[in-house]
Design an enzyme around this catalytic site. Structure first.
Site, PDB file in Angstrom:
ATOM      1  N   PRO A 170      48.554  40.669  41.324  1.00  0.00           N
ATOM      2  CA  PRO A 170      49.603  40.633  42.271  1.00  0.00           C
ATOM      3  C   PRO A 170      50.145  41.906  42.691  1.00  0.00           C
ATOM      4  O   PRO A 170      51.548  42.087  42.618  1.00  0.00           O
ATOM      5  CB  PRO A 170      50.415  39.924  41.767  1.00  0.00           C
ATOM      6  CG  PRO A 170      50.694  40.074  40.311  1.00  0.00           C
ATOM      7  CD  PRO A 170      49.060  40.372  39.989  1.00  0.00           C
ATOM      8  N   CYS A 171      49.315  42.858  43.442  1.00  0.00           N
ATOM      9  CA  CYS A 171      50.311  44.126  44.042  1.00  0.00           C
ATOM     10  C   CYS A 171      51.039  43.797  45.063  1.00  0.00           C
ATOM     11  O   CYS A 171      51.787  44.752  45.408  1.00  0.00           O
ATOM     12  CB  CYS A 171      48.902  45.030  44.263  1.00  0.00           C
ATOM     13  SG  CYS A 171      47.929  44.288  45.888  1.00  0.00           S
ATOM     14  N   HIS A 172      50.972  42.654  45.558  1.00  0.00           N
ATOM     15  CA  HIS A 172      52.033  42.071  46.622  1.00  0.00           C
ATOM     16  C   HIS A 172      53.585  41.954  46.057  1.00  0.00           C
ATOM     17  O   HIS A 172      54.499  41.956  46.689  1.00  0.00           O
ATOM     18  CB  HIS A 172      51.618  40.662  47.077  1.00  0.00           C
ATOM     19  CG  HIS A 172      51.733  39.457  46.355  1.00  0.00           C
ATOM     20  ND1 HIS A 172      50.723  39.259  45.384  1.00  0.00           N
ATOM     21  CD2 HIS A 172      52.450  38.625  45.946  1.00  0.00           C
ATOM     22  CE1 HIS A 172      50.790  38.104  44.779  1.00  0.00           C
ATOM     23  NE2 HIS A 172      52.185  37.789  45.079  1.00  0.00           N
TER      24      HIS A 172
END
Length: 204
Positions: A170-172
């Site tokens: 989850p780089c978001h």
């Protein structure tokens, strides 16, 4: 080019799979050691995604609109000396179910195993990404500190950009120090949507 093919109107997986097979169906090396990965198109509320996996591990999960997706896939398959063809696998079946549950708000966690193909530093960043809880954000500075490299903020940001498994890595959930949304390969509007979705459905 995949980008041109998408612009030409592939709105479902069938035409895309055929084009993808033509583009990537031949392994870079015809030796017996060459691997075969299965590829599938997964429809989501945020647009279609491309998933590539072997039988046990997910190798790639990207929105098909990602810039330079073709180059991204080509580098990856050459790294593994692999053929990528439309197909199915246990790993693809699992990620399809997990994505369906995620977008339905039933579960914000993923158990899919991800094949490690980064540098030691990148793998450390990606492992730390998976520790960021849904509904929570971290800054790049915080991420650098958590992996014991407080001065490596830019390197952490670059590792985020090299992330090949959207949503489940989850780089978001990584944002600027001042709280602003920063670059996201899937588009900032998707990043905002994912963060809002997780805040609504994450367990308190």
């Amino acid at each position: 080019m995949i980008e041109a093919q998408l612009d030409a109107g592939f709105e479902s997986g069938s035409g895309f799979r055929e084009a993808f097979a033509r583009q990537f169906g031949d392994a870079p090396n015809k030796s017996r050691a060459a691997k075969t990965f299965a590829m599938d198109w997964i429809d989501t509320p945020l647009g279609p995604m491309l998933a590539i996996a072997d039988d046990t591990h997910l190798h790639m999960l990207e929105f098909v609109e990602r810039k330079k997706l073709q180059d991204h896939v080509e580098r990856y398959r050459k790294h593994f000396n692999a053929t990528v063809l439309p197909g199915d696998s246990k790993a693809l079946q699992l990620i399809r179910k997990e994505l369906a549950d995620y977008f339905a708000g039933k579960s914000m966690t993923f158990k899919s195993k991800i094949a490690g193909a980064g540098t030691e530093f990148q793998n450390n960043v990606w492992e730390e990404l998976r520790r960021v809880p849904p509904g929570i954000t971290r800054s790049y500075q915080e991420m650098a500190e958590r992996i014991g490299r407080p001065a490596a903020v830019r390197a952490v940001a670059n590792a985020n950009r090299q992330n090949r498994c959207a949503i489940i890595l989850p780089c978001h959930r990584v944002i600027g120090t001042d709280g602003t949304l920063t670059g996201y390969a899937g588009g900032l509007w998707r990043k905002q949507w994912l963060l809002d979705h997780e805040k609504r459905h994450a367990k308190s």
